[in-house]
Write an enzyme that holds these catalytic residues in place. Sequence first.
Site, mmCIF file in Angstrom:
data_model
loop_
_atom_site.group_PDB
_atom_site.id
_atom_site.type_symbol
_atom_site.label_atom_id
_atom_site.label_comp_id
_atom_site.label_asym_id
_atom_site.label_seq_id
_atom_site.Cartn_x
_atom_site.Cartn_y
_atom_site.Cartn_z
ATOM 1 N N HIS A 129 -82.092 42.847 72.518
ATOM 2 C CA HIS A 129 -81.494 42.611 71.191
ATOM 3 C C HIS A 129 -81.653 43.842 70.304
ATOM 4 O O HIS A 129 -80.730 44.247 69.598
ATOM 5 C CB HIS A 129 -82.201 41.446 70.490
ATOM 6 C CG HIS A 129 -82.119 40.128 71.197
ATOM 7 N ND1 HIS A 129 -83.221 39.537 71.777
ATOM 8 C CD2 HIS A 129 -81.087 39.276 71.391
ATOM 9 C CE1 HIS A 129 -82.871 38.375 72.290
ATOM 10 N NE2 HIS A 129 -81.579 38.190 72.083
ATOM 11 N N GLN A 170 -69.564 36.558 78.496
ATOM 12 C CA GLN A 170 -69.493 36.329 77.047
ATOM 13 C C GLN A 170 -68.725 37.459 76.349
ATOM 14 O O GLN A 170 -67.950 37.222 75.429
ATOM 15 C CB GLN A 170 -70.908 36.231 76.480
ATOM 16 C CG GLN A 170 -70.977 36.143 74.970
ATOM 17 C CD GLN A 170 -72.378 35.803 74.499
ATOM 18 O OE1 GLN A 170 -72.760 34.644 74.461
ATOM 19 N NE2 GLN A 170 -73.155 36.813 74.161
ATOM 20 N N LYS A 176 -75.448 42.315 79.312
ATOM 21 C CA LYS A 176 -76.227 41.314 80.052
ATOM 22 C C LYS A 176 -75.449 40.002 80.173
ATOM 23 O O LYS A 176 -75.461 39.345 81.200
ATOM 24 C CB LYS A 176 -77.552 41.117 79.312
ATOM 25 C CG LYS A 176 -78.248 39.793 79.496
ATOM 26 C CD LYS A 176 -78.989 39.757 80.796
ATOM 27 C CE LYS A 176 -79.884 38.555 80.981
ATOM 28 N NZ LYS A 176 -79.421 37.294 80.459
ATOM 29 N N ASP A 177 -74.789 39.606 79.074
ATOM 30 C CA ASP A 177 -73.969 38.387 79.101
ATOM 31 C C ASP A 177 -72.508 38.811 79.265
ATOM 32 O O ASP A 177 -71.700 38.736 78.348
ATOM 33 C CB ASP A 177 -74.192 37.589 77.819
ATOM 34 C CG ASP A 177 -75.620 37.112 77.707
ATOM 35 O OD1 ASP A 177 -75.925 36.042 78.250
ATOM 36 O OD2 ASP A 177 -76.451 37.836 77.132
ATOM 37 N N VAL A 220 -80.570 45.966 78.910
ATOM 38 C CA VAL A 220 -81.924 46.546 78.884
ATOM 39 C C VAL A 220 -82.795 45.736 79.853
ATOM 40 O O VAL A 220 -82.734 44.504 79.862
ATOM 41 C CB VAL A 220 -82.513 46.520 77.459
ATOM 42 C CG1 VAL A 220 -83.942 47.064 77.452
ATOM 43 C CG2 VAL A 220 -81.633 47.344 76.521
ATOM 44 N N GLY A 264 -74.326 42.339 74.211
ATOM 45 C CA GLY A 264 -74.969 42.955 75.374
ATOM 46 C C GLY A 264 -74.172 42.700 76.632
ATOM 47 O O GLY A 264 -73.651 41.602 76.849
ATOM 48 N N MET A 283 -79.636 34.645 69.090
ATOM 49 C CA MET A 283 -80.281 33.339 68.924
ATOM 50 C C MET A 283 -81.783 33.528 68.686
ATOM 51 O O MET A 283 -82.567 32.601 68.853
ATOM 52 C CB MET A 283 -80.044 32.468 70.152
ATOM 53 C CG MET A 283 -78.557 32.174 70.361
ATOM 54 S SD MET A 283 -78.237 30.702 71.338
ATOM 55 C CE MET A 283 -79.031 31.099 72.866
ATOM 56 N N GLU A 330 -86.357 43.709 73.494
ATOM 57 C CA GLU A 330 -85.773 45.055 73.361
ATOM 58 C C GLU A 330 -84.278 45.096 73.648
ATOM 59 O O GLU A 330 -83.589 46.016 73.214
ATOM 60 C CB GLU A 330 -86.522 46.050 74.255
ATOM 61 C CG GLU A 330 -87.836 46.452 73.641
ATOM 62 C CD GLU A 330 -88.532 47.546 74.422
ATOM 63 O OE1 GLU A 330 -87.848 48.439 74.959
ATOM 64 O OE2 GLU A 330 -89.764 47.496 74.512
HETATM 65 P P1 AMP Z 1 -78.931 35.824 72.784
HETATM 66 O O1 AMP Z 1 -79.977 35.841 71.729
HETATM 67 O O2 AMP Z 1 -79.445 35.557 74.154
HETATM 68 O O3 AMP Z 1 -77.740 34.990 72.410
HETATM 69 O O4 AMP Z 1 -78.373 37.313 72.861
HETATM 70 C C1 AMP Z 1 -77.860 37.954 71.745
HETATM 71 C C2 AMP Z 1 -77.201 39.226 72.153
HETATM 72 O O5 AMP Z 1 -78.144 40.062 72.809
HETATM 73 C C3 AMP Z 1 -76.058 39.005 73.165
HETATM 74 O O6 AMP Z 1 -74.988 39.866 72.869
HETATM 75 C C4 AMP Z 1 -76.717 39.348 74.464
HETATM 76 O O7 AMP Z 1 -75.807 39.795 75.451
HETATM 77 C C5 AMP Z 1 -77.624 40.480 74.046
HETATM 78 N N1 AMP Z 1 -78.686 40.651 75.030
HETATM 79 C C6 AMP Z 1 -79.519 39.700 75.536
HETATM 80 N N2 AMP Z 1 -80.319 40.227 76.487
HETATM 81 C C7 AMP Z 1 -79.978 41.534 76.575
HETATM 82 C C8 AMP Z 1 -80.432 42.614 77.384
HETATM 83 N N3 AMP Z 1 -81.391 42.453 78.293
HETATM 84 N N4 AMP Z 1 -79.855 43.820 77.216
HETATM 85 C C9 AMP Z 1 -78.873 44.005 76.309
HETATM 86 N N5 AMP Z 1 -78.400 43.020 75.513
HETATM 87 C C10 AMP Z 1 -78.939 41.808 75.649
#
Ligand code: AMP
Length: 305
Positions: A60, A176, A172-173, A199, A170, A53, A58
């Site tokens: 992403h 998801q 992290k989610d 990360v 990631g 999004m 880092e």
């Molecule tokens: P988002 O932009 O929040 O929808 O995240 C996009 C992708 O980046 C998703 O697959 C998230 O799980 C991953 N992501 C977000 N934060 C992190 C993080 N700290 N470490 C690794 N992947 C991440």
Amino acid sequence: MRPTISESAPKKPRDWREPTGDGPQLLVESEVVRAAVRKARQAGKSVGLVPTMGALHEGHLSLLETAKTECDLSIVSIFVNPTQFSPQEDFRNYPRDLTRDMELLGRLGCDIVFAPTNDAMYAPNHATSVDVGPIGQMLEGEFRPTHFRGVATIVLKLFQLVSADRAYFGRKDYQQTIVVRQMVADLDVPIDVRVCPTVREADGLAMSSRNVYLSADDRRRAVVLSKSLLLAEQLANSGERDVATIRRLMQQEIDNVGGINVQYIAFVADATLTPVARIDGPTTVALAAIVGNTRLIDNMLIGVT
Ligand code: AMP
């Protein structure tokens, strides 16, 4: 010596380079990205997709790094998906900075950025959505009941538009990743879902686009979330098996910092989301908490020894 956090240390992306001025191709039209992927695949190239999004950090970029090592053509999508936000959430204020994102992606050598408009992704008569069943209703789903329907729907749409060989998400989610895997398996989507480590900032806070909402004081408090996960890991490593005990000690640690409203601390069998009462194997501890006005999530895999 034990590292402060076990999953991954923050790092500068390995192949960081100064922007060349060329940068990634920015594609907005669905048909154009479809054609670019078709052409690459016809030329025998493998394609990796990183759905995001935007407001990149880092976390992403680590997904892109992995995609680049495994695929010939890397595509990052940037789309703030309205259907995964409920009306009282932060869709309107969600951080957006396409210029900065393009610059970061250019430095890492991303090939294509797909940044569709809302109207292109959701026609006025859009009606279909993907419901992944009970796994979308628990944990995050209890607090965000329509969230995973929105996630599964947009991810499937992106997979249809960008028929990649692999897609990168990631850890992290965590929930998801389970939801996406379920959707891919149930609907026979021909894509390999890869999950990359969380990360973190140097002090352990999981990187998130929403961390920019934290005041300096909230930011200091927020560290306790990853610390409480480390505590869970330490307790499990030293033989504590009882989930209720570990949860109580985590909650205590968080309460000691003050000003944090914990929504859940859940212990689930890794990869299935089945709640467990004892740590008898690989278990994910997942939590959500509101720090100041910001809702944060984090998780850690424990009980692996
Ligand atoms: P988002 O932009 O929040 O929808 O995240 C996009 C992708 O980046 C998703 O697959 C998230 O799980 C991953 N992501 C977000 N934060 C992190 C993080 N700290 N470490 C690794 N992947 C991440």
